[in-house]
Write a protein that holds these residues in place. Structure first.
Motif, PDB file in Angstrom:
ATOM      1  N   VAL A   2       0.539 -11.414  -1.927  1.00  0.00           N
ATOM      2  CA  VAL A   2       0.876 -10.934  -0.590  1.00  0.00           C
ATOM      3  C   VAL A   2       0.249  -9.551  -0.434  1.00  0.00           C
ATOM      4  N   VAL A   3      -0.498  -9.356   0.649  1.00  0.00           N
ATOM      5  CA  VAL A   3      -1.127  -8.064   0.936  1.00  0.00           C
ATOM      6  C   VAL A   3      -0.668  -7.625   2.321  1.00  0.00           C
ATOM      7  N   VAL A   4      -0.155  -6.377   2.391  1.00  0.00           N
ATOM      8  CA  VAL A   4       0.374  -5.841   3.640  1.00  0.00           C
ATOM      9  C   VAL A   4      -0.332  -4.523   3.942  1.00  0.00           C
ATOM     10  N   LYS A   5      -0.812  -4.395   5.186  1.00  0.00           N
ATOM     11  CA  LYS A   5      -1.480  -3.161   5.621  1.00  0.00           C
ATOM     12  C   LYS A   5      -0.524  -2.392   6.536  1.00  0.00           C
ATOM     13  N   PHE A   6      -0.262  -1.141   6.188  1.00  0.00           N
ATOM     14  CA  PHE A   6       0.592  -0.249   6.966  1.00  0.00           C
ATOM     15  C   PHE A   6      -0.269   0.812   7.630  1.00  0.00           C
ATOM     16  N   THR A   7       0.023   1.134   8.889  1.00  0.00           N
ATOM     17  CA  THR A   7      -0.659   2.214   9.593  1.00  0.00           C
ATOM     18  C   THR A   7       0.397   3.121  10.204  1.00  0.00           C
ATOM     19  N   ASN A   8       0.309   4.412   9.889  1.00  0.00           N
ATOM     20  CA  ASN A   8       1.245   5.370  10.455  1.00  0.00           C
ATOM     21  C   ASN A   8       0.874   5.586  11.914  1.00  0.00           C
ATOM     22  N   THR A   9       1.833   5.397  12.812  1.00  0.00           N
ATOM     23  CA  THR A   9       1.541   5.464  14.248  1.00  0.00           C
ATOM     24  C   THR A   9       1.196   6.872  14.712  1.00  0.00           C
ATOM     25  N   GLU A  10       1.627   7.879  13.984  1.00  0.00           N
ATOM     26  CA  GLU A  10       1.338   9.266  14.384  1.00  0.00           C
ATOM     27  C   GLU A  10       0.094   9.820  13.700  1.00  0.00           C
ATOM     28  N   THR A  11       0.035   9.712  12.369  1.00  0.00           N
ATOM     29  CA  THR A  11      -1.066  10.318  11.614  1.00  0.00           C
ATOM     30  C   THR A  11      -2.259   9.391  11.428  1.00  0.00           C
ATOM     31  N   LYS A  12      -2.066   8.101  11.701  1.00  0.00           N
ATOM     32  CA  LYS A  12      -3.090   7.061  11.509  1.00  0.00           C
ATOM     33  C   LYS A  12      -3.425   6.831  10.035  1.00  0.00           C
ATOM     34  N   LYS A  13      -2.608   7.363   9.134  1.00  0.00           N
ATOM     35  CA  LYS A  13      -2.765   7.123   7.706  1.00  0.00           C
ATOM     36  C   LYS A  13      -2.621   5.625   7.454  1.00  0.00           C
ATOM     37  N   VAL A  14      -3.496   5.051   6.607  1.00  0.00           N
ATOM     38  CA  VAL A  14      -3.475   3.626   6.313  1.00  0.00           C
ATOM     39  C   VAL A  14      -3.155   3.426   4.836  1.00  0.00           C
ATOM     40  N   VAL A  15      -2.202   2.539   4.566  1.00  0.00           N
ATOM     41  CA  VAL A  15      -1.765   2.234   3.214  1.00  0.00           C
ATOM     42  C   VAL A  15      -1.768   0.715   3.044  1.00  0.00           C
ATOM     43  N   THR A  16      -2.297   0.266   1.911  1.00  0.00           N
ATOM     44  CA  THR A  16      -2.267  -1.160   1.597  1.00  0.00           C
ATOM     45  C   THR A  16      -1.341  -1.370   0.411  1.00  0.00           C
ATOM     46  N   VAL A  17      -0.414  -2.307   0.555  1.00  0.00           N
ATOM     47  CA  VAL A  17       0.533  -2.642  -0.495  1.00  0.00           C
ATOM     48  C   VAL A  17       0.304  -4.107  -0.865  1.00  0.00           C
ATOM     49  N   SER A  18       0.140  -4.361  -2.170  1.00  0.00           N
ATOM     50  CA  SER A  18      -0.106  -5.722  -2.637  1.00  0.00           C
ATOM     51  C   SER A  18       0.927  -6.112  -3.678  1.00  0.00           C
ATOM     52  N   GLY A  19       1.309  -7.363  -3.657  1.00  0.00           N
ATOM     53  CA  GLY A  19       2.155  -7.925  -4.696  1.00  0.00           C
ATOM     54  C   GLY A  19       1.558  -9.258  -5.107  1.00  0.00           C
ATOM     55  N   TRP A  20       1.603  -9.572  -6.409  1.00  0.00           N
ATOM     56  CA  TRP A  20       1.057 -10.834  -6.875  1.00  0.00           C
ATOM     57  C   TRP A  20       1.769 -11.274  -8.146  1.00  0.00           C
ATOM     58  N   LEU A  21       1.611 -12.538  -8.464  1.00  0.00           N
ATOM     59  CA  LEU A  21       2.152 -13.094  -9.703  1.00  0.00           C
ATOM     60  C   LEU A  21       1.039 -13.145 -10.731  1.00  0.00           C
ATOM     61  N   ASN A  22       1.319 -12.601 -11.924  1.00  0.00           N
ATOM     62  CA  ASN A  22       0.326 -12.715 -12.986  1.00  0.00           C
ATOM     63  C   ASN A  22       0.474 -14.079 -13.659  1.00  0.00           C
ATOM     64  N   ASN A  23      -0.307 -14.324 -14.718  1.00  0.00           N
ATOM     65  CA  ASN A  23      -0.271 -15.648 -15.339  1.00  0.00           C
ATOM     66  C   ASN A  23       1.023 -15.917 -16.120  1.00  0.00           C
ATOM     67  N   LYS A  24       1.899 -14.931 -16.231  1.00  0.00           N
ATOM     68  CA  LYS A  24       3.221 -15.123 -16.841  1.00  0.00           C
ATOM     69  C   LYS A  24       4.307 -15.200 -15.774  1.00  0.00           C
ATOM     70  N   ASP A  25       3.894 -15.357 -14.504  1.00  0.00           N
ATOM     71  CA  ASP A  25       4.801 -15.402 -13.356  1.00  0.00           C
ATOM     72  C   ASP A  25       5.663 -14.146 -13.232  1.00  0.00           C
ATOM     73  N   GLU A  26       5.074 -13.003 -13.584  1.00  0.00           N
ATOM     74  CA  GLU A  26       5.723 -11.708 -13.396  1.00  0.00           C
ATOM     75  C   GLU A  26       5.156 -11.084 -12.126  1.00  0.00           C
ATOM     76  N   VAL A  27       6.008 -10.392 -11.376  1.00  0.00           N
ATOM     77  CA  VAL A  27       5.557  -9.737 -10.150  1.00  0.00           C
ATOM     78  C   VAL A  27       4.890  -8.416 -10.506  1.00  0.00           C
ATOM     79  N   LYS A  28       3.685  -8.238 -10.021  1.00  0.00           N
ATOM     80  CA  LYS A  28       2.941  -6.997 -10.177  1.00  0.00           C
ATOM     81  C   LYS A  28       2.688  -6.439  -8.783  1.00  0.00           C
TER      82      LYS A  28
END
Length: 104
Positions: free
Chosen positions: A67-93
């Motif tokens: 899952v990849v989520v893009k955040f944009t600050n409405t005031e400063t226009k700062k952009v942040v990308t947050v990602s989550g994924w399952l590794n081959n051991k089904d652990e959340v990274k």
């Protein structure tokens, strides 16, 4: 002849089928600014809650394993990308990336 033991076995199976799947929550973000929580249930990863006052966000990818989520600050226009994924051991990274100005 089998009365109580058979009844007990059916009740145990019935109770097991009624149980909610175990859900794991993993949160990532900038303390005091934004938080995204990823949920893992039945081997599928999804975006759970988002706490991001002053930010708008869009899910850019959601495959059940990533899952990849893009955040944009409405005031400063700062952009942040947050990602989550399952590794081959089904652990959340997770990964948190502040994009350089002008890059998204």
């Amino acid at each position: 002849y089998l009365g109580n033991s058979t009844s007990t076995a059916f009740v145990a199976v019935s109770d097991a089928l009624k149980k909610e799947p175990e859900t794991t929550h993993t949160t990532v973000g900038i303390e005091g600014e934004l938080e995204a929580t990823f949920e893992l249930a039945d081997g599928k990863l999804s975006l759970g809650t988002v706490d991001a006052d002053g930010w708008k966000y869009k899910v850019k990818k959601d495959t059940g394993h990533r899952v990849v989520v893009k955040f944009t600050n409405t005031e400063t226009k700062k952009v942040v990308t947050v990602s989550g994924w399952l590794n081959n051991k089904d652990e959340v990274k997770t990964r948190f990336k502040v994009n350089p100005p002008g890059k998204s």
